[in-house]
Design a protein around this motif. Structure first.
Motif, mmCIF file in Angstrom:
data_model
loop_
_atom_site.group_PDB
_atom_site.id
_atom_site.type_symbol
_atom_site.label_atom_id
_atom_site.label_comp_id
_atom_site.label_asym_id
_atom_site.label_seq_id
_atom_site.Cartn_x
_atom_site.Cartn_y
_atom_site.Cartn_z
ATOM 1 N N GLY A 39 3.164 -6.418 19.003
ATOM 2 C CA GLY A 39 2.167 -5.461 18.513
ATOM 3 C C GLY A 39 2.783 -4.329 17.717
ATOM 4 N N GLU A 40 3.936 -3.845 18.154
ATOM 5 C CA GLU A 40 4.624 -2.770 17.427
ATOM 6 C C GLU A 40 5.083 -3.247 16.064
ATOM 7 O OE1 GLU A 40 6.397 -0.259 21.257
ATOM 8 O OE2 GLU A 40 7.549 -1.930 20.410
ATOM 9 N N LEU A 41 5.569 -4.483 15.997
ATOM 10 C CA LEU A 41 5.992 -5.041 14.715
ATOM 11 C C LEU A 41 4.789 -5.205 13.791
ATOM 12 C CD1 LEU A 41 7.907 -6.335 12.703
ATOM 13 C CD2 LEU A 41 7.828 -8.454 14.047
ATOM 14 N N ALA A 42 3.670 -5.670 14.329
ATOM 15 C CA ALA A 42 2.455 -5.829 13.516
ATOM 16 C C ALA A 42 2.005 -4.489 12.941
ATOM 17 C CB ALA A 42 1.344 -6.450 14.366
ATOM 18 N N ALA A 43 2.114 -3.425 13.724
ATOM 19 C CA ALA A 43 1.737 -2.089 13.245
ATOM 20 C C ALA A 43 2.653 -1.628 12.123
ATOM 21 C CB ALA A 43 1.768 -1.096 14.403
ATOM 22 N N THR A 44 3.954 -1.888 12.241
ATOM 23 C CA THR A 44 4.916 -1.533 11.190
ATOM 24 C C THR A 44 4.586 -2.252 9.893
ATOM 25 O OG1 THR A 44 6.695 -1.102 12.775
ATOM 26 C CG2 THR A 44 7.365 -1.631 10.523
ATOM 27 N N ILE A 45 4.243 -3.524 10.003
ATOM 28 C CA ILE A 45 3.898 -4.315 8.819
ATOM 29 C C ILE A 45 2.687 -3.716 8.112
ATOM 30 C CG2 ILE A 45 3.039 -6.561 8.029
ATOM 31 C CD1 ILE A 45 4.686 -7.769 10.398
ATOM 32 N N ARG A 46 1.667 -3.368 8.878
ATOM 33 C CA ARG A 46 0.452 -2.778 8.275
ATOM 34 C C ARG A 46 0.751 -1.446 7.594
ATOM 35 N NH1 ARG A 46 -1.816 -4.659 13.171
ATOM 36 N NH2 ARG A 46 -1.656 -2.585 14.095
ATOM 37 N N GLN A 47 1.543 -0.606 8.252
ATOM 38 C CA GLN A 47 1.875 0.707 7.683
ATOM 39 C C GLN A 47 2.659 0.556 6.384
ATOM 40 O OE1 GLN A 47 3.982 2.547 10.914
ATOM 41 N NE2 GLN A 47 2.143 2.745 12.182
ATOM 42 N N ASP A 48 3.649 -0.333 6.386
ATOM 43 C CA ASP A 48 4.465 -0.527 5.187
ATOM 44 C C ASP A 48 3.648 -1.134 4.052
ATOM 45 O OD1 ASP A 48 6.670 0.593 6.279
ATOM 46 O OD2 ASP A 48 7.933 -1.190 6.187
ATOM 47 N N ALA A 49 2.790 -2.078 4.381
ATOM 48 C CA ALA A 49 1.968 -2.711 3.346
ATOM 49 C C ALA A 49 1.090 -1.673 2.657
ATOM 50 C CB ALA A 49 1.114 -3.818 3.954
ATOM 51 N N ALA A 50 0.503 -0.773 3.442
ATOM 52 C CA ALA A 50 -0.344 0.280 2.853
ATOM 53 C C ALA A 50 0.479 1.207 1.962
ATOM 54 C CB ALA A 50 -1.019 1.072 3.969
ATOM 55 N N LYS A 51 1.662 1.578 2.426
ATOM 56 C CA LYS A 51 2.527 2.491 1.669
ATOM 57 C C LYS A 51 2.980 1.849 0.352
ATOM 58 C CE LYS A 51 6.501 3.141 3.565
ATOM 59 N NZ LYS A 51 7.399 3.651 4.608
ATOM 60 N N TYR A 52 3.465 0.602 0.434
ATOM 61 C CA TYR A 52 3.989 -0.043 -0.767
ATOM 62 C C TYR A 52 2.875 -0.439 -1.730
ATOM 63 C CZ TYR A 52 8.570 -0.019 1.395
ATOM 64 O OH TYR A 52 9.743 0.392 1.958
ATOM 65 N N ARG A 53 1.684 -0.729 -1.209
ATOM 66 C CA ARG A 53 0.557 -1.023 -2.085
ATOM 67 C C ARG A 53 0.250 0.181 -2.974
ATOM 68 N NH1 ARG A 53 -2.563 -2.671 1.448
ATOM 69 N NH2 ARG A 53 -2.426 -4.921 1.069
ATOM 70 N N GLU A 54 0.296 1.358 -2.381
ATOM 71 C CA GLU A 54 0.019 2.580 -3.140
ATOM 72 C C GLU A 54 1.108 2.839 -4.179
ATOM 73 O OE1 GLU A 54 -2.202 5.989 -4.177
ATOM 74 O OE2 GLU A 54 -2.681 4.173 -3.019
ATOM 75 N N ILE A 55 2.377 2.670 -3.788
ATOM 76 C CA ILE A 55 3.487 2.892 -4.731
ATOM 77 C C ILE A 55 3.389 1.924 -5.900
ATOM 78 C CG2 ILE A 55 5.985 2.777 -5.036
ATOM 79 C CD1 ILE A 55 6.255 3.577 -2.061
ATOM 80 N N ILE A 56 3.173 0.643 -5.595
ATOM 81 C CA ILE A 56 3.114 -0.385 -6.636
ATOM 82 C C ILE A 56 1.959 -0.106 -7.584
ATOM 83 C CG2 ILE A 56 2.570 -2.833 -7.010
ATOM 84 C CD1 ILE A 56 4.214 -3.350 -4.386
ATOM 85 N N LYS A 57 0.832 0.319 -7.043
ATOM 86 C CA LYS A 57 -0.350 0.586 -7.876
ATOM 87 C C LYS A 57 -0.136 1.811 -8.767
ATOM 88 C CE LYS A 57 -5.251 1.813 -7.464
ATOM 89 N NZ LYS A 57 -6.362 2.095 -6.512
ATOM 90 N N VAL A 58 0.272 2.916 -8.169
ATOM 91 C CA VAL A 58 0.397 4.178 -8.928
ATOM 92 C C VAL A 58 1.536 4.103 -9.932
ATOM 93 C CG1 VAL A 58 0.838 6.644 -8.752
ATOM 94 C CG2 VAL A 58 -0.614 5.532 -7.059
ATOM 95 N N ALA A 59 2.661 3.485 -9.539
ATOM 96 C CA ALA A 59 3.824 3.416 -10.439
ATOM 97 C C ALA A 59 3.703 2.269 -11.436
ATOM 98 C CB ALA A 59 5.098 3.239 -9.621
#
Length: 336
Positions: free
Chosen positions: A311-331
């Protein structure tokens, strides 16, 4: 008489079917538990998304050796490099969900590829089951010794004074190091040119030689050169400092609020693997990773050992996906 025999025989066959069905239902109910109790009964394959010598390989071999010794079943390392980790990911996604194929994946394959690439032949949520995180590696903002700025604040000042003065090296487009550079641009309000290399080693050599005087580098390959004075460490991208470089501040300490990136490496199995098997794998991997011998060895390679629950690993994956989605989109990051 004949009619009676047939009736009895028919009844007997019907009864046999009922018993057989009941037996099958019982076997299905007890199946996963029984499978977990017997697991492992044969060799286990650990599929790696990159060639030997990198962080995934180091982690996998450290764990595989101890699993082999503990369980008495060989754990085979199977490197399947290529296509930014897509080849190995697809192999695991299409493997039997029985616990005998384990994927040692990283931020790139799990949290970045599905966002950055137009199409990937796997679905992280549908095709993989998290087992445990293995390690986390900070990313190091480092420079050639002749690079004028001595801190991140001075790097920002340089980039603002002369927008064309700053270039940064990374191991390639879409890597955590590249996306860290783009996050730096966004957080600092500057523009810097990305110079992509083919791998962590070449990007370290580029900064060390002065070909590109600044870069975002993996800790493992960079630390020996920092300690030898061939690289100047400016900041770490994790929320806290590293014991390996205790004098190097974080990006947050350097004035960039909420700046946090890293590279994590973790263990996965195909989706629908019995939960009892996942629990057994998790317990064994966590035990090995927390052992002093393995922990000390992995820390010496520039990573932090960070085992936990699925469960902790799944939460990390979700957090990183949201963060990198924003970076990839804005940049406006595009794949190679």
């Amino acid at each position: 008489m004949i009619r009676y025999w047939r009736t009895v025989t028919g009844l007997g066959l019907w009864c046999a079917k009922v018993v057989l069905c009941a037996g099958s239902a019982f076997a299905q109910d007890g199946g996963p538990q029984a499978a977990a109790k017997a697991y492992p009964e044969r060799p286990i394959r650990m599929v790696l998304p990159y060639p030997p010598g990198g962080n995934t390989d180091i982690l996998a071999r450290a764990v595989a050796q101890r699993m082999t010794e503990s369980w008495g079943k060989t754990v085979v390392i199977d490197p399947r490099g290529g296509a930014s980790g897509v080849i190995a990911s697809e192999i695991v996604a299409r493997s039997n969900a029985d616990g005998y194929t384990v994927f040692v994946g990283s931020t790139r394959e799990i949290s970045v590829n599905p966002i950055l690439l137009d199409k990937v032949p796997y679905d992280v949520d549908k095709d993989f089951a998290p087992v445990t995180q293995g390690t986390i590696s900070p990313i190091l903002a480092a420079a050639h010794p002749t690079f004028a700025p001595k801190s991140i604040k001075e790097v920002i000042a340089l980039a603002k004074a002369n927008p064309k003065a700053l270039s940064y090296a990374s191991p390639g487009i879409g890597t955590s190091q590249h996306l860290t550079g783009e996050l730096f641009n966004l957080k600092a309000g500057v523009k810097s040119l990305h110079v992509a290399y083919k791998g962590g080693g070449p990007s370290v050599l580029a900064v060390m030689s002065g070909e590109v005087k600044y870069g975002y580098l993996g800790m493992g390959p960079a630390i020996p050169h920092v300690k030898a004075g061939r690289l100047k460490a400016l900041a770490l991208t994790t929320a806290k400092r590293s014991d390996l470089l205790p004098d190097v501040p974080t990006m947050q300490e350097s004035g960039l609020k909420d700046f946090e990136t890293s590279i994590w490496f973790a263990f996965f199995v195909p989706a629908k693997t019995p939960k009892a098997v996942i629990a057994k794998l998790n317990a064994e991997l966590v035990r090995i990773l927390k052992s002093k011998e393995v922990n000390d060895f992995l820390v010496s390679t520039g990573v932090e050992v960070a085992p936990g629950t699925p469960g902790e690993l799944a939460a990390t994956i979700r957090q990183d996906a949201a963060k990198y989605r924003e970076i990839i989109k804005v940049a406006g990051v595009r794949p190679e």
